[in-house]
Scaffold this active site. Structure first.
Site, PDB file in Angstrom:
ATOM      1  N   ASP A 235       0.831  -1.202   0.000  1.00 15.65           N
ATOM      2  CA  ASP A 235       0.000   0.000   0.000  1.00 15.65           C
ATOM      3  C   ASP A 235       0.866   1.253   0.000  1.00 15.65           C
ATOM      4  OD1 ASP A 235      -2.768   1.117   0.349  1.00 15.65           O
ATOM      5  OD2 ASP A 235      -1.878   1.925   2.189  1.00 15.65           O
ATOM      6  N   GLU A 265       1.343  -0.469  -5.089  1.00 16.47           N
ATOM      7  CA  GLU A 265       0.251   0.432  -5.457  1.00 16.47           C
ATOM      8  C   GLU A 265       0.845   1.767  -5.921  1.00 16.47           C
ATOM      9  OE1 GLU A 265      -3.576   2.872  -3.658  1.00 16.47           O
ATOM     10  OE2 GLU A 265      -1.894   2.279  -2.383  1.00 16.47           O
ATOM     11  N   ASP A 349     -10.583   1.228  -4.391  1.00 12.46           N
ATOM     12  CA  ASP A 349     -10.287   2.665  -4.365  1.00 12.46           C
ATOM     13  C   ASP A 349     -10.899   3.424  -5.537  1.00 12.46           C
ATOM     14  OD1 ASP A 349      -8.743   2.799  -2.004  1.00 12.46           O
ATOM     15  OD2 ASP A 349      -6.978   2.062  -3.047  1.00 12.46           O
TER      16      ASP A 349
END
Length: 514
Positions: A235, A265, A349
């Site tokens: 992340d 990410e 997201d």
């Protein structure tokens, strides 16, 4: 050449938000939950768990998926679990460590891999080391684990991790409390007493420059790889601006599992992140944006699209424009990296892709076909295959509807067929992509493995289009058609040794050329 895990070349991933996928009766819940079919909220828990995933592996496998990516599973006081309290404990609401053990063992027995989400830039406020400083202040041996206002600690200045409580207690609305997010230009460290991700008090930022923190996080990665996971999705890695941290992270992960998949990410084109010393791949959002811009055609939901920070970059693309962007994206990285990029359309997201397509099933089928026929590992966000819709977070995190009567059966069939063909045809998992034609709202590219040649033809427009596909003979045939191509099959002709396809509007097809 980057050393990337060979198994990912043949992988189709299924991304799961555990609280919203499936709930097992074998996991006892401690109290009331948000109704499964109610609109999702920022704070509500619906009770999905890891054993629910185990009990629905048949569905995942039916899509052709052979790998699962789970958003965070560690103990946390948020339904998405990006607010980690304990990196070494699987959240009891998900079934605890025993449930993860069963999921890994069952998935591995079926030939499925499982990767977890590593959130190492920030923690939750309940993280023990952060809580220790809240309780003991400057005396805490963990004071350097976070970016605290060190001078403030020494002066016994209060840390304010719950500024909203001041407002609830009646602090005057026209007199901002120094700890609120709107308290003028002050930094989070000045307002809260510590740095937080995007200034959000619930997410204190770890000080990865501190040796003890580095060792702790590397140890977390090693622990779960020894437990049996097959890799990590990392992340917001760009928030940890420390190349040496990620280099050592990779070294330690690969020492335990030489085939561990490490994917970051990163939302933009960023070859340096995958140059061999950090990650194997990135979440391929630039490709997703291009696919959405092409496949949507006239159905693109501009209002929803522009409401999202990153997907607002999407622009409508015709066939030549889409071909040009694909050509660039396929050459930005080493072939070994491109082959293992995580090729998603949407995620937890982003708004649901079907909603970005204005509910257009034909556009969704076309997008999935593109996903299934390019180099890289396709990734399906749970529920997309049955037509789940939703806007921005939290609406994109709706619970999976397990009643088949609520499913878009054509979309499910098209998804299964596209990934089944990908698995059956090595050419669709090869490195070679050759663009053979584009016109108007259509384009075609060739995929090859040895002597086997396939053409992928795509038409997002509202009228039939003909495309020359290159040399071929009487063996040319349609292997798969989606969208309106199922109703009005593509027509092939061969003239002077050149194959041409007449492709219906809003359709895609895979054809054998030899």
């Amino acid at each position: 050449m980057p050393d990337t895990p060979a198994w990912v070349r043949d992988a189709v991933f299924y991304q799961i938000f555990p609280d919203r996928f499936a709930a097992s009766e074998r996991v006892t819940k401690p109290g009331p939950l948000e109704a499964w079919d109610a609109a999702p909220t920022n704070d509500g828990f619906k009770g999905g768990d890891l054993l629910g995933i185990v009990e629905h592996l048949d569905h995942i496998a039916s899509l052709g998926a052979n790998a699962v990516y789970l958003t965070p599973v560690f103990q946390s006081a948020s339904n998405h679990r990006y607010h980690t309290y304990d990196y070494l404990t699987v959240d009891p609401l998900l079934g605890g460590e025993a449930a993860l053990r069963e999921l890994l063992d069952t998935a591995h027995a079926r030939g499925m891999r499982v990767i977890l989400d590593g959130v190492f830039n920030h923690t939750g406020r309940g993280f023990w080391q952060f809580h220790h400083v809240l309780e003991t202040g400057a005396a805490s041996p963990y004071r350097n684990w976070f970016h605290f206002d060190q001078a403030g600690l020494d002066r016994h200045k209060p840390i304010d991790p719950y500024p909203i409580g001041r407002l609830r207690a009646g602090w005057p609305q026209d007199e901002p409390w120094p700890g609120t997010l709107d308290a003028g230009p002050a930094t989070a460290r000045e307002r809260l007493g510590y740095e937080a991700w995007w200034g959000i008090p619930a997410l204190p930022k770890l000080n990865v420059g501190e040796p003890a923190v580095r060792e702790f996080l590397w140890g977390v990665a090693e622990h779960w790889l020894r437990f049996g996971i097959d890799g990590w999705r990392l992340d917001v890695p760009g928030e940890i601006d420390d190349r040496s941290f990620w280099q050592e992270f990779r070294r330690r992960c690969r020492a335990i599992n030489p085939e561990a998949y490490l994917v970051g990410e990163v939302w933009n084109v960023a070859p340096d992140w995958v140059s061999g010393d950090r990650f194997d791949a990135l979440m391929n959002y630039p490709l997703a944006e291009a696919i959405i811009g092409f496949a949507a055609g006239s159905s693109l939901n501009e209002q929803l699209l522009r409401s999202h920070q990153e997907y607002a970059r999407v622009t409508r693309l015709d066939g030549p424009g889409f071909a040009a962007i694909l050509g660039r994206l396929l050459t930005e990285y080493d072939a070994a990296t491109t082959a293992v990029q995580l090729n998603l359309l949407g995620s937890h997201d982003t708004p649901r892709v079907l909603s970005l397509f204005g509910g257009d099933i034909e556009a969704m089928e076309l997008a999935v076909l593109v996903q299934a026929t390019l180099p890289g590992a396709p990734c399906v966000y749970y529920g997309d295959e049955v037509g789940v819709t939703g806007g921005k977070d939290p609406d994109c995190r709706r619970a999976f509807p397990w009643e088949p009567a609520r499913w878009e059966s054509d979309l499910l069939d098209a998804t299964r067929a596209a990934f089944a063909l990908r698995r059956a045809e090595p050419a669709l998992r090869s490195d070679a992509v050759t663009f053979v034609g584009s016109a108007g709202a259509a384009l075609a590219f060739e995929r090859r493995a040895g002597e086997r040649r396939l053409a992928v033809a795509l038409n997002s427009g509202e009228s039939e289009t003909s495309l020359a596909l290159g040399p071929g003979g009487g063996e040319a045939a349609v292997l798969l058609a989606t969208g309106r191509g199922r109703i009005s099959p593509p027509r092939l002709t061969v003239e002077n040794g050149t194959v041409t396809v007449a492709l219906p509007a809003r359709a895609g097809a895979v054809l054998s050329l030899g």
